[in-house]
Design a protein around this motif. Structure first.
Motif, PDB file in Angstrom:
ATOM      1  N   GLU A 139     -16.839  38.584 -34.137  1.00  0.00           N
ATOM      2  CA  GLU A 139     -17.564  38.627 -32.703  1.00  0.00           C
ATOM      3  C   GLU A 139     -16.726  37.486 -31.992  1.00  0.00           C
ATOM      4  O   GLU A 139     -16.333  37.969 -30.812  1.00  0.00           O
ATOM      5  N   ARG A 190     -13.284  39.168 -31.166  1.00  0.00           N
ATOM      6  CA  ARG A 190     -13.492  40.226 -30.194  1.00  0.00           C
ATOM      7  C   ARG A 190     -13.507  39.580 -28.711  1.00  0.00           C
ATOM      8  O   ARG A 190     -12.681  39.881 -27.805  1.00  0.00           O
ATOM      9  N   ALA A 191     -14.139  38.405 -28.646  1.00  0.00           N
ATOM     10  CA  ALA A 191     -14.469  37.864 -27.437  1.00  0.00           C
ATOM     11  C   ALA A 191     -13.018  37.271 -26.830  1.00  0.00           C
ATOM     12  O   ALA A 191     -12.581  37.343 -25.708  1.00  0.00           O
ATOM     13  N   TYR A 192     -12.189  36.689 -28.088  1.00  0.00           N
ATOM     14  CA  TYR A 192     -11.054  36.063 -27.640  1.00  0.00           C
ATOM     15  C   TYR A 192      -9.915  37.058 -27.350  1.00  0.00           C
ATOM     16  O   TYR A 192      -9.098  37.157 -26.230  1.00  0.00           O
ATOM     17  N   ASN A 193      -9.804  38.241 -27.968  1.00  0.00           N
ATOM     18  CA  ASN A 193      -9.009  39.184 -27.739  1.00  0.00           C
ATOM     19  C   ASN A 193      -9.376  39.970 -26.210  1.00  0.00           C
ATOM     20  O   ASN A 193      -8.622  40.259 -25.367  1.00  0.00           O
ATOM     21  N   ALA A 194     -10.746  40.007 -25.882  1.00  0.00           N
ATOM     22  CA  ALA A 194     -11.063  40.536 -24.552  1.00  0.00           C
ATOM     23  C   ALA A 194     -10.590  39.785 -23.523  1.00  0.00           C
ATOM     24  O   ALA A 194      -9.978  40.207 -22.566  1.00  0.00           O
ATOM     25  N   ALA A 195     -10.827  38.503 -23.639  1.00  0.00           N
ATOM     26  CA  ALA A 195     -10.188  37.288 -22.529  1.00  0.00           C
ATOM     27  C   ALA A 195      -8.728  37.422 -22.470  1.00  0.00           C
ATOM     28  O   ALA A 195      -8.176  37.445 -21.412  1.00  0.00           O
ATOM     29  N   SER A 217      -6.685  40.183 -23.141  1.00  0.00           N
ATOM     30  CA  SER A 217      -6.403  41.428 -22.704  1.00  0.00           C
ATOM     31  C   SER A 217      -6.722  41.352 -20.920  1.00  0.00           C
ATOM     32  O   SER A 217      -5.837  41.993 -20.295  1.00  0.00           O
ATOM     33  N   ALA A 218      -7.744  40.873 -20.675  1.00  0.00           N
ATOM     34  CA  ALA A 218      -8.036  40.741 -19.010  1.00  0.00           C
ATOM     35  C   ALA A 218      -6.977  39.707 -18.540  1.00  0.00           C
ATOM     36  O   ALA A 218      -6.341  39.997 -17.325  1.00  0.00           O
TER      37      ALA A 218
END
Length: 242
Positions: free
Chosen positions: A110, A113-118, A120-121
């Motif tokens: 979890e 995934r949050a770290y990768n989403a940040a 990517s943004a």
């Protein structure tokens, strides 16, 4: 009035119906105000007839329209509403490294995934900013005539030709829009002419029908008055016989 599944159309007859006078409009408004005041108390808003269904505005309002209505309604009287945030300008702003989240100390699916989403943004924003700056740099280079090490000896002629070509396309687009506007105006004129011809063709017939209808209503009233008079005379005769 003709209705469809999504909207209502109100048809008027401006070439047949006479223009309402100020006196008739005042009388109509007085009747409407009297009806509204009789159907509600002075301390409440005028209510519609109980059989009239409530107005459904939700199906006519899209999400964007609801947001715009909330934005305008949020401003107090005499003050401008907050600016419309139609374009996200954050994509053109530099990404602050301090705002990036640190690598999770206890990596889990979890948190990763949050770290990768940040990340990517942040990368998407950086890419948009780099593309925007590169495009601005290229356009500015076309404005600076002369030979330079980056653009070469063709920069002077390319700058002039590029802007001339851009102006040519802009003028062509403007001309296309002006032709479309002129055609739309001609179509409006054609519709108005057809509407006038159609109403003129049946105007006399509608006036005759209206006159006959008024005469028929008058005769019905006369008959009702005569019936009421005969009923009263019959009541008088029965009382005299008694």
């Amino acid at each position: 009035m003709a209705s469809t599944t999504s909207s209502f159309f109100f048809e008027s007859l401006p070439y047949i119906d006479p223009q309402a006078t100020a006196e008739s409009l005042a009388k109509a408004k007085a009747l409407i105000d009297a009806e509204a005041s009789s159907s509600s108390s002075p301390s409440t808003e005028p209510q519609s007839h109980p059989r009239v269904p409530p107005l459904e505005t939700s199906r006519f309002l899209t999400d964007a329209m609801k947001l715009e209505d909330e934005r305008v309604s949020s401003s107090s009287e005499g003050k401008k509403p907050p600016p419309l945030k139609a374009i996200d300008l954050s994509r053109y702003q530099a990404v602050d490294a301090a705002s990036l989240p640190p690598y999770p100390s206890d990596p889990t699916p979890e948190t990763l995934r949050a770290y990768n989403a940040a990340l990517s943004a942040a990368l998407a924003t950086t890419y948009s900013q780099a593309s925007h700056v590169a495009q601005k740099s290229f356009l500015l280079s076309l404005l600076s005539p002369g030979n330079d090490s980056k653009n070469g000896p063709w920069a002077s002629s390319a700058s002039k030709n590029s802007w001339l070509l851009s102006n040519y396309h802009a003028e062509a687009q403007l001309g296309s829009l002006e032709r479309e506007l002129a055609e739309t105006k001609r179509e409006v004129d054609r519709v108005n002419i057809q509407r006038k011809e159609a109403q003129d063709a049946v105007g006399e017939e509608m006036r005759l029908l209206e006159r006959d209808w008024k005469a028929g209503v008058g005769k019905v009233l006369e008959i009702e008055v005569a019936i009421e008079r005969l009923r009263r005379e019959g009541d008088e005769l029965r009382r005299m016989d008694v």
